[in-house]
Design a protein around this motif. Sequence first.
Motif, PDB file in Angstrom:
ATOM      1  N   LEU A  40       0.871  -1.168   0.000  1.00 48.26           N
ATOM      2  CA  LEU A  40       0.000   0.000   0.000  1.00 48.26           C
ATOM      3  C   LEU A  40       0.911   1.222   0.000  1.00 48.26           C
ATOM      4  CD1 LEU A  40      -2.980  -0.862   2.339  1.00 48.26           C
ATOM      5  CD2 LEU A  40      -3.027  -0.404  -0.103  1.00 48.26           C
ATOM      6  N   ASP A  41       1.548   1.388  -1.137  1.00 49.93           N
ATOM      7  CA  ASP A  41       2.397   2.541  -1.389  1.00 49.93           C
ATOM      8  C   ASP A  41       1.452   3.538  -2.038  1.00 49.93           C
ATOM      9  OD1 ASP A  41       4.517   4.208  -1.888  1.00 49.93           O
ATOM     10  OD2 ASP A  41       5.333   3.012  -3.515  1.00 49.93           O
ATOM     11  N   PRO A  42       0.637   4.181  -1.222  1.00 50.94           N
ATOM     12  CA  PRO A  42      -0.544   4.863  -1.736  1.00 50.94           C
ATOM     13  C   PRO A  42      -0.258   5.822  -2.873  1.00 50.94           C
ATOM     14  CG  PRO A  42      -0.511   4.933   0.647  1.00 50.94           C
ATOM     15  CD  PRO A  42       0.818   4.414   0.200  1.00 50.94           C
ATOM     16  N   GLU A  43      -1.026   5.626  -3.905  1.00 56.08           N
ATOM     17  CA  GLU A  43      -1.020   6.531  -5.039  1.00 56.08           C
ATOM     18  C   GLU A  43      -2.481   6.725  -5.400  1.00 56.08           C
ATOM     19  OE1 GLU A  43       1.835   5.811  -8.253  1.00 56.08           O
ATOM     20  OE2 GLU A  43       0.130   6.059  -9.607  1.00 56.08           O
ATOM     21  N   ILE A  44      -2.945   7.948  -5.319  1.00 56.52           N
ATOM     22  CA  ILE A  44      -4.347   8.245  -5.600  1.00 56.52           C
ATOM     23  C   ILE A  44      -4.389   9.342  -6.657  1.00 56.52           C
ATOM     24  CG2 ILE A  44      -6.553   9.043  -4.664  1.00 56.52           C
ATOM     25  CD1 ILE A  44      -5.498   8.154  -1.873  1.00 56.52           C
ATOM     26  N   GLU A  45      -5.230   9.127  -7.637  1.00 52.24           N
ATOM     27  CA  GLU A  45      -5.419  10.131  -8.676  1.00 52.24           C
ATOM     28  C   GLU A  45      -6.898  10.491  -8.728  1.00 52.24           C
ATOM     29  OE1 GLU A  45      -4.933  10.583 -13.494  1.00 52.24           O
ATOM     30  OE2 GLU A  45      -3.771   9.052 -12.456  1.00 52.24           O
ATOM     31  N   TRP A  46      -7.197  11.782  -8.607  1.00 46.37           N
ATOM     32  CA  TRP A  46      -8.577  12.262  -8.648  1.00 46.37           C
ATOM     33  C   TRP A  46      -8.887  12.807 -10.031  1.00 46.37           C
ATOM     34  CZ3 TRP A  46      -5.694  12.609  -4.227  1.00 46.37           C
ATOM     35  CH2 TRP A  46      -6.278  12.164  -3.042  1.00 46.37           C
ATOM     36  N   ASP A  47     -10.139  12.663 -10.420  1.00 44.82           N
ATOM     37  CA  ASP A  47     -10.590  13.224 -11.680  1.00 44.82           C
ATOM     38  C   ASP A  47     -12.045  13.650 -11.514  1.00 44.82           C
ATOM     39  OD1 ASP A  47     -10.448  14.081 -14.273  1.00 44.82           O
ATOM     40  OD2 ASP A  47     -10.115  12.104 -15.146  1.00 44.82           O
ATOM     41  N   TYR A  48     -12.453  14.654 -12.269  1.00 44.36           N
ATOM     42  CA  TYR A  48     -13.813  15.187 -12.168  1.00 44.36           C
ATOM     43  C   TYR A  48     -14.443  15.242 -13.543  1.00 44.36           C
ATOM     44  CZ  TYR A  48     -12.192  16.480  -7.574  1.00 44.36           C
ATOM     45  OH  TYR A  48     -11.680  16.420  -6.303  1.00 44.36           O
ATOM     46  N   PHE A  49     -15.750  14.991 -13.578  1.00 46.10           N
ATOM     47  CA  PHE A  49     -16.497  14.974 -14.833  1.00 46.10           C
ATOM     48  C   PHE A  49     -17.800  15.721 -14.612  1.00 46.10           C
ATOM     49  CE2 PHE A  49     -14.348  10.989 -13.969  1.00 46.10           C
ATOM     50  CZ  PHE A  49     -13.500  10.855 -15.058  1.00 46.10           C
ATOM     51  N   GLU A  50     -18.255  16.352 -15.649  1.00 48.00           N
ATOM     52  CA  GLU A  50     -19.550  17.005 -15.561  1.00 48.00           C
ATOM     53  C   GLU A  50     -20.498  16.317 -16.521  1.00 48.00           C
ATOM     54  OE1 GLU A  50     -21.380  21.485 -15.417  1.00 48.00           O
ATOM     55  OE2 GLU A  50     -19.223  21.169 -15.342  1.00 48.00           O
ATOM     56  N   ALA A  51     -21.621  15.859 -15.990  1.00 51.12           N
ATOM     57  CA  ALA A  51     -22.668  15.220 -16.791  1.00 51.12           C
ATOM     58  C   ALA A  51     -23.979  15.837 -16.328  1.00 51.12           C
ATOM     59  CB  ALA A  51     -22.637  13.713 -16.589  1.00 51.12           C
ATOM     60  N   ASP A  52     -24.987  15.008 -16.108  1.00 50.25           N
ATOM     61  CA  ASP A  52     -26.235  15.546 -15.563  1.00 50.25           C
ATOM     62  C   ASP A  52     -26.008  16.092 -14.154  1.00 50.25           C
ATOM     63  OD1 ASP A  52     -25.751  12.938 -14.729  1.00 50.25           O
ATOM     64  OD2 ASP A  52     -27.853  12.526 -14.331  1.00 50.25           O
ATOM     65  N   THR A  53     -25.033  15.510 -13.448  1.00 48.90           N
ATOM     66  CA  THR A  53     -24.579  16.019 -12.150  1.00 48.90           C
ATOM     67  C   THR A  53     -23.055  15.959 -12.158  1.00 48.90           C
ATOM     68  OG1 THR A  53     -24.687  13.801 -11.195  1.00 48.90           O
ATOM     69  CG2 THR A  53     -26.626  15.201 -10.895  1.00 48.90           C
ATOM     70  N   LEU A  54     -22.443  16.512 -11.134  1.00 50.43           N
ATOM     71  CA  LEU A  54     -20.990  16.474 -11.048  1.00 50.43           C
ATOM     72  C   LEU A  54     -20.547  15.096 -10.561  1.00 50.43           C
ATOM     73  CD1 LEU A  54     -18.526  18.217 -11.525  1.00 50.43           C
ATOM     74  CD2 LEU A  54     -18.671  18.979  -9.160  1.00 50.43           C
ATOM     75  N   LEU A  55     -19.596  14.491 -11.265  1.00 55.50           N
ATOM     76  CA  LEU A  55     -19.068  13.174 -10.929  1.00 55.50           C
ATOM     77  C   LEU A  55     -17.590  13.299 -10.604  1.00 55.50           C
ATOM     78  CD1 LEU A  55     -20.579  11.232 -13.951  1.00 55.50           C
ATOM     79  CD2 LEU A  55     -21.527  11.374 -11.650  1.00 55.50           C
ATOM     80  N   ALA A  56     -17.115  12.412  -9.731  1.00 58.81           N
ATOM     81  CA  ALA A  56     -15.689  12.384  -9.404  1.00 58.81           C
ATOM     82  C   ALA A  56     -15.234  10.938  -9.313  1.00 58.81           C
ATOM     83  CB  ALA A  56     -15.418  13.099  -8.086  1.00 58.81           C
ATOM     84  N   SER A  57     -13.953  10.742  -9.583  1.00 57.35           N
ATOM     85  CA  SER A  57     -13.357   9.429  -9.362  1.00 57.35           C
ATOM     86  C   SER A  57     -12.044   9.614  -8.630  1.00 57.35           C
ATOM     87  CB  SER A  57     -13.135   8.687 -10.683  1.00 57.35           C
ATOM     88  OG  SER A  57     -12.123   9.307 -11.425  1.00 57.35           O
ATOM     89  N   ALA A  58     -11.731   8.637  -7.800  1.00 49.29           N
ATOM     90  CA  ALA A  58     -10.442   8.581  -7.116  1.00 49.29           C
ATOM     91  C   ALA A  58      -9.906   7.183  -7.369  1.00 49.29           C
ATOM     92  CB  ALA A  58     -10.600   8.840  -5.622  1.00 49.29           C
ATOM     93  N   THR A  59      -8.765   7.098  -8.034  1.00 51.40           N
ATOM     94  CA  THR A  59      -8.183   5.802  -8.379  1.00 51.40           C
ATOM     95  C   THR A  59      -7.014   5.517  -7.453  1.00 51.40           C
ATOM     96  OG1 THR A  59      -8.845   6.062 -10.675  1.00 51.40           O
ATOM     97  CG2 THR A  59      -7.137   4.431 -10.215  1.00 51.40           C
ATOM     98  N   LEU A  60      -7.156   4.432  -6.686  1.00 50.93           N
ATOM     99  CA  LEU A  60      -6.133   3.979  -5.748  1.00 50.93           C
ATOM    100  C   LEU A  60      -5.367   2.850  -6.421  1.00 50.93           C
ATOM    101  CD1 LEU A  60      -4.924   3.832  -2.841  1.00 50.93           C
ATOM    102  CD2 LEU A  60      -6.759   2.229  -2.321  1.00 50.93           C
ATOM    103  N   THR A  61      -4.047   2.958  -6.491  1.00 54.68           N
ATOM    104  CA  THR A  61      -3.237   1.920  -7.120  1.00 54.68           C
ATOM    105  C   THR A  61      -2.581   1.067  -6.044  1.00 54.68           C
ATOM    106  OG1 THR A  61      -2.814   3.300  -9.048  1.00 54.68           O
ATOM    107  CG2 THR A  61      -1.309   1.466  -8.688  1.00 54.68           C
ATOM    108  N   LEU A  62      -2.803  -0.250  -6.138  1.00 56.21           N
ATOM    109  CA  LEU A  62      -2.162  -1.233  -5.256  1.00 56.21           C
ATOM    110  C   LEU A  62      -1.023  -1.885  -6.010  1.00 56.21           C
ATOM    111  CD1 LEU A  62      -5.188  -3.328  -3.972  1.00 56.21           C
ATOM    112  CD2 LEU A  62      -3.947  -1.600  -2.697  1.00 56.21           C
ATOM    113  N   ARG A  63       0.052  -2.165  -5.356  1.00 54.78           N
ATOM    114  CA  ARG A  63       1.136  -2.938  -5.949  1.00 54.78           C
ATOM    115  C   ARG A  63       1.223  -4.244  -5.167  1.00 54.78           C
ATOM    116  NH1 ARG A  63       2.114   2.181  -6.194  1.00 54.78           N
ATOM    117  NH2 ARG A  63       2.637   3.122  -8.169  1.00 54.78           N
TER     118      ARG A  63
END
Length: 148
Positions: free
Chosen positions: A111-134
């Motif tokens: 758990l060498d934490p690496e998180i990447e956030w991203d945001y999208f606009e559609a009918d409502t505001l969406l977000a994603s957070a991608t956690l990478t496991l090694r």
Amino acid sequence: MSAFTQIAAAVVTALLLPTPVAEGRVHRGRRGPLPAEHDTMVVVPLGRSTGASAGVSDGPTDWTTEIQVECHARGTDLVPVDDAVDALLIEVYARLSALSLPALGVMQVVLDPEIEWDYFEADTLLASATLTLRIVHRTHGANFNPWS
């Protein structure tokens, strides 16, 4: 099933037990938009794997496999999108911090934490957070079966 897909399946299982995250909307290897009727979803695709062998015929190969755990959330009038994805990410991270995969030949979950956030606009505001496991694991040299 190869060692790689077995590990991804075990990550999904950890997210579904005992009380499923994202109300059970956890998918392995399937990417797609968050359905309009749901506020959360988790997707677990394989990232990349790099291996090193000892050069011995039919000997073991040690791998570091990246598994990306994508947390998707929708904001609402009452819950800002940052808070929605943050709550899901916290729940997912707690589960994965306790991950144990010895039956699959796993030597270490990094758990060498690496998180990447991203945001999208559609009918409502969406977000994603991608956690990478090694995940460090071993397979047989002649195939991708877990080393036991």
